[in-house]
Design a protein around this motif. Structure first.
Motif, PDB file in Angstrom:
ATOM      1  N   TYR A 140      -7.564  13.304  -7.864  1.00 49.51           N
ATOM      2  CA  TYR A 140      -7.915  14.258  -6.812  1.00 49.51           C
ATOM      3  C   TYR A 140      -9.364  14.725  -6.912  1.00 49.51           C
ATOM      4  O   TYR A 140      -9.753  15.681  -6.255  1.00 49.51           O
ATOM      5  CB  TYR A 140      -6.977  15.462  -6.861  1.00 49.51           C
ATOM      6  N   THR A 323      -6.555  25.350  -9.836  1.00 47.69           N
ATOM      7  CA  THR A 323      -5.156  25.077  -9.502  1.00 47.69           C
ATOM      8  C   THR A 323      -4.185  25.959 -10.265  1.00 47.69           C
ATOM      9  O   THR A 323      -3.062  26.181  -9.817  1.00 47.69           O
ATOM     10  CB  THR A 323      -4.780  23.621  -9.824  1.00 47.69           C
ATOM     11  N   THR A 332       0.927  21.796  -9.575  1.00 55.38           N
ATOM     12  CA  THR A 332       0.089  20.895  -8.788  1.00 55.38           C
ATOM     13  C   THR A 332      -1.177  20.572  -9.575  1.00 55.38           C
ATOM     14  O   THR A 332      -1.691  21.417 -10.311  1.00 55.38           O
ATOM     15  CB  THR A 332      -0.297  21.506  -7.429  1.00 55.38           C
ATOM     16  N   ASN A 334      -3.670  19.234  -7.648  1.00 55.93           N
ATOM     17  CA  ASN A 334      -4.490  18.971  -6.463  1.00 55.93           C
ATOM     18  C   ASN A 334      -5.476  20.114  -6.204  1.00 55.93           C
ATOM     19  O   ASN A 334      -5.175  21.066  -5.486  1.00 55.93           O
ATOM     20  CB  ASN A 334      -3.583  18.750  -5.251  1.00 55.93           C
ATOM     21  N   SER A 400      -5.932  13.650  -0.079  1.00 57.89           N
ATOM     22  CA  SER A 400      -7.292  13.343  -0.501  1.00 57.89           C
ATOM     23  C   SER A 400      -7.800  12.094   0.199  1.00 57.89           C
ATOM     24  O   SER A 400      -7.120  11.063   0.231  1.00 57.89           O
ATOM     25  CB  SER A 400      -7.345  13.132  -2.015  1.00 57.89           C
TER      26      SER A 400
END
Length: 425
Positions: A140, A323, A332, A334, A400
């Motif tokens: 990511y 995060t 997560t 991301n 992404s």
């Protein structure tokens, strides 16, 4: 061998963000260059600027045509808990049925649940699990991060976690900073004796962590039912004396003066801050402490009490984003999702949010002279997105568009499911 990325459709160097040290950021501070170029050698940026002015590369050079891509600094995730084993999906089920974070913790879930599993895990198992999560973060766009212990809660288990984090960090090109978080919760053997556990941290855990050079920072969860401000101060003053940087979980659920404590001790970062007071905000601004906000945690817990980002920014506080990756309250990796949440829920502008996941995040880890901006002499940590404009990166919710990532000068293609190759290397 050199790496030349040229031309680049849009190149965001963040030169102005660096000049302002991450405070009072606007569009003009992103250092945007249309038709840009990057020249990289030995993991460092040699040139960042217009393609027309790029120096002639060496004879041995990898070339990447990024004329349709947007390049920006690699993401920096400054607050993560990636060293754990097992799963806490049953807690997610309980929350979906109405249980609160505190109710789950009282029922034996929460941090203690991960503690029981991590105490049984070997160093190898912890290192492998951590490395897998670092890989997901890189997918990511994360090129640097902080990784905490805190799921051992006894001396040997905490040391084992930190050794696993060091091993995982050494196995990746990412820049990884380790944080000792023995003061994450009170373990069951010290139930009703938080002072006794604080004694163990100060007298035994911290000296061993420092002696083995297993951590760069020390963190304390200063919160009602966890560690008091007085206990946090004692732990962090000992950590500082041993040469560790300071961080705090501060004012997450109730305002206990965690932000003021971070300011008084000169901490690098005060994190969470959903319940921070006006006095706490003023103290952070005056002391220059970075506020690290974690909106994915609020979303994952089904809450709406987001940290007051606009109040912090308007008061002159440097704001970073993370995060809070962990198995219980923010599962997560991301960070791009967090970038979007900052714009939608925290009411941060795109330049403010981008600074929050790059330079300001690096600033909170004291690695801002190494990474977080695309300037000559710094680590070559670059993300290249297949989008028409930088503003489209946070626009794509939870997905992404990363095509390529450069981590300390090493070029990777993004995972096939996320990438659309546009040029031959």
């Amino acid at each position: 061998m050199q790496l030349l990325i040229s031309p680049i459709g849009q190149l965001a160097t963040l030169a102005g963000v660096v000049a302002k040290d991450g405070i009072g950021i606007g569009w003009d501070d992103l250092g945007m260059i249309e038709n840009g170029a990057l020249l990289i050698e030995n993991g460092r940026i040699l040139y960042a600027g217009p393609a027309a002015d790029a120096p002639e590369p060496a004879k041995k050079v990898w070339r990447l045509d990024a004329g349709d891509l947007v390049a920006q600094p690699g993401f920096v995730d400054p607050h993560t808990h990636p060293c754990w084993v097992g799963s806490r999906h049953m807690e997610f089920t309980m929350r979906a049925e109405g249980a609160t974070y505190q109710e789950i913790n009282r029922a034996g879930g929460g941090i203690r649940s991960s503690m029981r599993q991590c105490r049984l895990a070997s160093e190898d198992e912890l290192a492998i699990a951590t490395l897998r999560r670092l890989g997901r973060m890189q997918a990511y766009g994360v090129t640097a991060l902080e990784a905490k212990s805190g799921y051992g809660l006894d001396t040997e288990s905490e040391l084992r976690q930190l050794r696993a984090i060091r091993r995982a960090g050494a196995a990746t090109h990412q820049l990884v900073r380790a944080t000792f978080l023995g003061a994450h919760a009170i373990p069951p053997e010290f139930e009703g004796d938080s002072e006794g556990y604080t004694d163990l941290i100060v007298k035994e855990m911290l000296p061993r962590v420092a002696a083995e050079k297993l951590a760069d920072f020390c963190d304390v969860f200063v919160e009602d039912g966890y560690f008091s401000p007085a206990q946090g101060r004692r732990i962090l003053k000992k950590a500082a004396k041993l040469g560790l940087g300071l961080r705090l979980h501060a004012d997450e659920f109730v305002s206990l003066g965690g932000a003021e404590l971070a300011a008084d001790l000169g901490a690098a970062s005060a994190d969470h801050l959903m319940a921070v007071s006006r006095a706490g905000i003023a103290a952070l601004a005056k002391a220059g402490v970075t506020a690290t906000l974690l909106p994915a945690t609020t979303v994952f817990l089904g809450q709406t009490n987001f940290a007051p980002a606009r109040q912090l920014l308007d008061a002159g506080v440097r704001v970073a984003l993370s995060t809070d990756h962990n198995p219980g309250s923010s599962h997560t990796e991301n960070l791009q999702l967090v970038l979007t949440l900052a714009c939608t829920y925290l009411k941060m502008t795109i330049p403010e949010a981008l600074a929050g996941v790059t330079y300001n995040a690096a600033r909170s880890l004291l690695i801002h002279e190494e990474t977080g901006a695309l300037l000559p002499g710094r680590r070559a940590d670059v993300t290249l997105f297949n989008v028409p404009d930088l503003r489209a990166v946070p626009y794509h919710l939870a997905v992404s568009d990363l095509c390529y990532i450069v981590v300390n000068g090493n070029l990777y293609e993004a995972p096939p499911a996320l990438a659309l190759p546009v040029a031959e290397k």
